[in-house]
Motif scaffolding. Structure first.
Motif, PDB file in Angstrom:
ATOM      1  N   MET A 218       0.840  -1.195   0.000  1.00  0.00           N
ATOM      2  CA  MET A 218       0.000   0.000   0.000  1.00  0.00           C
ATOM      3  C   MET A 218       0.874   1.244   0.000  1.00  0.00           C
ATOM      4  SD  MET A 218      -3.229   0.855   0.071  1.00  0.00           S
ATOM      5  CE  MET A 218      -4.092   2.419   0.179  1.00  0.00           C
ATOM      6  N   TRP A 219       0.495   2.222  -0.813  1.00  0.00           N
ATOM      7  CA  TRP A 219       1.225   3.480  -0.929  1.00  0.00           C
ATOM      8  C   TRP A 219       0.334   4.629  -0.471  1.00  0.00           C
ATOM      9  CZ3 TRP A 219       6.277   3.458  -2.863  1.00  0.00           C
ATOM     10  CH2 TRP A 219       6.699   2.258  -3.426  1.00  0.00           C
ATOM     11  N   ASN A 220       0.932   5.594   0.192  1.00  0.00           N
ATOM     12  CA  ASN A 220       0.199   6.744   0.731  1.00  0.00           C
ATOM     13  C   ASN A 220       0.916   8.000   0.242  1.00  0.00           C
ATOM     14  OD1 ASN A 220      -1.160   8.645   2.236  1.00  0.00           O
ATOM     15  ND2 ASN A 220      -0.676   7.748   4.233  1.00  0.00           N
ATOM     16  N   ILE A 221       0.384   8.626  -0.820  1.00  0.00           N
ATOM     17  CA  ILE A 221       0.987   9.832  -1.383  1.00  0.00           C
ATOM     18  C   ILE A 221       0.240  11.043  -0.838  1.00  0.00           C
ATOM     19  CG2 ILE A 221       1.486  11.116  -3.489  1.00  0.00           C
ATOM     20  CD1 ILE A 221       1.783   8.505  -4.955  1.00  0.00           C
ATOM     21  N   VAL A 222       0.979  11.929  -0.188  1.00  0.00           N
ATOM     22  CA  VAL A 222       0.378  13.075   0.500  1.00  0.00           C
ATOM     23  C   VAL A 222       0.947  14.360  -0.078  1.00  0.00           C
ATOM     24  CG1 VAL A 222       0.025  14.210   2.737  1.00  0.00           C
ATOM     25  CG2 VAL A 222       0.136  11.703   2.617  1.00  0.00           C
ATOM     26  N   THR A 223       0.098  15.357  -0.254  1.00  0.00           N
ATOM     27  CA  THR A 223       0.554  16.683  -0.641  1.00  0.00           C
ATOM     28  C   THR A 223      -0.225  17.719   0.152  1.00  0.00           C
ATOM     29  OG1 THR A 223       0.869  18.188  -2.519  1.00  0.00           O
ATOM     30  CG2 THR A 223      -1.110  16.847  -2.540  1.00  0.00           C
ATOM     31  N   ASP A 224       0.205  18.968   0.073  1.00  0.00           N
ATOM     32  CA  ASP A 224      -0.637  20.050   0.591  1.00  0.00           C
ATOM     33  C   ASP A 224      -1.442  20.610  -0.574  1.00  0.00           C
ATOM     34  OD1 ASP A 224       1.037  21.940  -0.775  1.00  0.00           O
ATOM     35  OD2 ASP A 224       2.403  21.937   0.932  1.00  0.00           O
ATOM     36  N   SER A 225      -2.387  21.500  -0.269  1.00  0.00           N
ATOM     37  CA  SER A 225      -3.305  21.940  -1.321  1.00  0.00           C
ATOM     38  C   SER A 225      -2.709  22.997  -2.235  1.00  0.00           C
ATOM     39  CB  SER A 225      -4.618  22.439  -0.719  1.00  0.00           C
ATOM     40  OG  SER A 225      -4.417  23.589   0.083  1.00  0.00           O
ATOM     41  N   SER A 226      -1.393  23.266  -2.115  1.00  0.00           N
ATOM     42  CA  SER A 226      -0.740  24.048  -3.171  1.00  0.00           C
ATOM     43  C   SER A 226      -0.757  23.276  -4.480  1.00  0.00           C
ATOM     44  CB  SER A 226       0.705  24.381  -2.783  1.00  0.00           C
ATOM     45  OG  SER A 226       1.503  23.200  -2.745  1.00  0.00           O
ATOM     46  N   CYS A 227      -0.857  21.948  -4.412  1.00  0.00           N
ATOM     47  CA  CYS A 227      -1.016  21.113  -5.600  1.00  0.00           C
ATOM     48  C   CYS A 227      -2.436  21.301  -6.115  1.00  0.00           C
ATOM     49  CB  CYS A 227      -0.763  19.652  -5.250  1.00  0.00           C
ATOM     50  SG  CYS A 227      -1.017  18.518  -6.610  1.00  0.00           S
ATOM     51  N   ASP A 228      -2.582  21.739  -7.361  1.00  0.00           N
ATOM     52  CA  ASP A 228      -3.899  22.137  -7.860  1.00  0.00           C
ATOM     53  C   ASP A 228      -4.858  20.978  -8.050  1.00  0.00           C
ATOM     54  OD1 ASP A 228      -3.569  25.162  -8.532  1.00  0.00           O
ATOM     55  OD2 ASP A 228      -1.760  24.219  -9.300  1.00  0.00           O
ATOM     56  N   ASP A 229      -4.355  19.783  -8.229  1.00  0.00           N
ATOM     57  CA  ASP A 229      -5.214  18.608  -8.333  1.00  0.00           C
ATOM     58  C   ASP A 229      -5.211  17.915  -6.978  1.00  0.00           C
ATOM     59  OD1 ASP A 229      -6.580  16.336  -8.887  1.00  0.00           O
ATOM     60  OD2 ASP A 229      -5.374  15.716 -10.588  1.00  0.00           O
ATOM     61  N   ILE A 230      -6.313  18.051  -6.231  1.00  0.00           N
ATOM     62  CA  ILE A 230      -6.337  17.445  -4.894  1.00  0.00           C
ATOM     63  C   ILE A 230      -7.190  16.180  -4.864  1.00  0.00           C
ATOM     64  CG2 ILE A 230      -5.936  19.660  -3.761  1.00  0.00           C
ATOM     65  CD1 ILE A 230      -8.883  19.663  -2.952  1.00  0.00           C
ATOM     66  N   ARG A 231      -7.696  15.758  -6.024  1.00  0.00           N
ATOM     67  CA  ARG A 231      -8.499  14.531  -6.066  1.00  0.00           C
ATOM     68  C   ARG A 231      -7.783  13.416  -6.832  1.00  0.00           C
ATOM     69  NH1 ARG A 231     -12.489  18.613  -6.356  1.00  0.00           N
ATOM     70  NH2 ARG A 231     -13.945  18.493  -4.609  1.00  0.00           N
ATOM     71  N   PHE A 232      -7.096  13.745  -7.894  1.00  0.00           N
ATOM     72  CA  PHE A 232      -6.338  12.815  -8.717  1.00  0.00           C
ATOM     73  C   PHE A 232      -7.266  11.851  -9.460  1.00  0.00           C
ATOM     74  CE2 PHE A 232      -3.470  14.277  -5.451  1.00  0.00           C
ATOM     75  CZ  PHE A 232      -2.432  14.750  -6.223  1.00  0.00           C
ATOM     76  N   GLU A 233      -7.131  11.892 -10.780  1.00  0.00           N
ATOM     77  CA  GLU A 233      -8.065  11.173 -11.631  1.00  0.00           C
ATOM     78  C   GLU A 233      -7.876   9.660 -11.567  1.00  0.00           C
ATOM     79  OE1 GLU A 233      -6.034  13.548 -12.550  1.00  0.00           O
ATOM     80  OE2 GLU A 233      -7.067  15.155 -13.606  1.00  0.00           O
TER      81      GLU A 233
END
Length: 281
Positions: free
Chosen positions: A1-16
C-alpha cells in the motif's frame, strides 16, 4: 500500500487515476479575507473568493498544521509527501514535524517528505511521475532515490498581472512587485533553484507573454516532456498558451486546468502558472 500526500498548493487534490493500492491525500491550506475563512479542500468557489479579495484590505494564508499532516501520514501505506517550496510556506516544516511524531508512534513506518522547491502544477507532475514509478514496480527505496533528480528537472513559470497578495504576504519584495504591477504589464517569474520566486521580466500584451513563456521552456535545452497549465479564470489565454507550447514542442503532453484555491489566491484573477518536466540529461 502506498500513501501519497501533498498540501493543497497542488492544484489537483483529487487525482483522476485512483487505485486500490495508492491512497492520494491533500492536506488543506486556510485562506483568509477580511470577512471569511476558506478551507482549501476543493469546496472553494473561486469567482466568489476573487470578488471577496477585491473588497478586502487584508488577505493571508495559513499552512497545514503538523497535526493535519500526521493524520494523513497515519493512514495505511508507505508515505511519500510533497510540499510547496519551504521558501514560500511553512508547510514543509509542518510535514517534517508530523513525520517525526508518527515515526515515534509507529517505529518502522516509512515516511519521506520532499521540499519540492516549487508549487502547484509542478507538484502535480511530481506526483504523477511517482505514481508511474509505482506502476512500473519500483520499490520504495528506489523511488525515493529517484525523486530528487526528478525535482531538479521539473520547473515552473508564473505569468501574473497582479502581485498584490504575494507582496501582502511577504512572498515577494514590495519593490519587485511594484515594478511588475505598473503600466498594465504581465510579470513573468520563475522559481529559483532555492525555491523563491524571481521576476524574470515584464511584458505587455498576450502574445508577448506567451512568447516569453515558450522561450523559458526552450532555454532549458532539453526536450519538454509534460506540461500542466493552471489558470485563475483565464481559460482562453491558457488554451492559447497550450497551443503555442504544442507547436513548439510537438512531442510534449500539454494539459490546461483551473487553478486551485491557494494558487488563485496568489496568482489572482487572470494569472497562470505553468509546470513542466524536461528529459533527463
Amino acid at each position: 500500500m502506498w500513501n501519497i500526500v501533498t498540501d493543497s498548493s497542488c492544484d489537483d487534490i483529487r487525482f483522476e487515476e485512483q487505485r486500490e493500492d495508492i491512497l492520494y491525500q491533500s492536506v488543506p491550506f486556510y485562506l483568509y479575507t477580511d470577512t471569511k475563512e476558506y478551507v482549501d479542500d476543493g469546496s472553494i468557489s473561486v469567482p466568489e473568493m476573487m470578488e471577496d479579495l477585491k473588497k478586502s484590505k487584508t488577505a493571508r494564508t495559513s499552512c497545514p498544521s503538523p497535526a493535519s499532516f500526521a493524520e494523513a501520514f497515519r493512514k495505511p501505506g508507505d508515505v511519500i509527501a510533497f510540499t510547496i517550496s519551504s521558501e514560500l510556506s511553512g508547510s514543509f516544516q509542518s510535514a517534517e514535524t508530523a513525520r517525526l511524531m508518527v515515526e515515534e508512534e509507529e517505529p518502522g513506518k516509512r515516511i519521506t517528505v520532499f521540499n519540492t522547491r516549487t508549487d502547484g502544477p509542478s507538484i502535480m507532475l511530481l506526483i504523477r511521475e511517482t505514481a508511474r514509478m509505482i506502476l512500473d514496480g519500483l520499490d520504495y527505496a528506489e523511488i525515493i532515490s529517484r525523486i530528487p533528480a526528478l525535482i531538479d528537472r521539473t520547473f515552473i513559470v508564473y505569468a501574473l498581472s497582479s502581485f498584490d497578495n504575494l507582496i501582502r504576504n511577504g512572498r515577494m519584495s514590495r519593490l519587485t512587485g511594484f515594478l511588475a504591477n505598473t503600466l498594465g504589464f504581465w510579470g513573468v517569474g520563475i522559481a529559483t533553484p532555492e525555491g523563491t520566486i524571481q521576476i524574470k521580466g515584464k511584458v505587455r500584451g498576450t502574445k508577448k507573454v506567451l512568447d516569453s513563456i515558450v522561450q523559458d521552456l526552450r532555454e532549458k535545452g532539453r526536450a519538454v516532456q509534460e506540461v500542466v497549465i493552471v489558470h485563475c479564470l483565464n481559460q482562453p489565454v491558457a488554451e492559447a498558451l497550450a497551443s503555442a507550447i504544442r507547436e513548439a514542442f510537438q512531442s510534449a503532453s500539454v494539459e490546461v486546468r483551473p487553478a486551485g484555491g491557494l494558487d488563485c489566491f496568489y496568482a489572482e484573477q487572470n494569472g497562470m502558472i505553468i509546470g513542466y518536466r524536461v528529459a533527463a540529461q
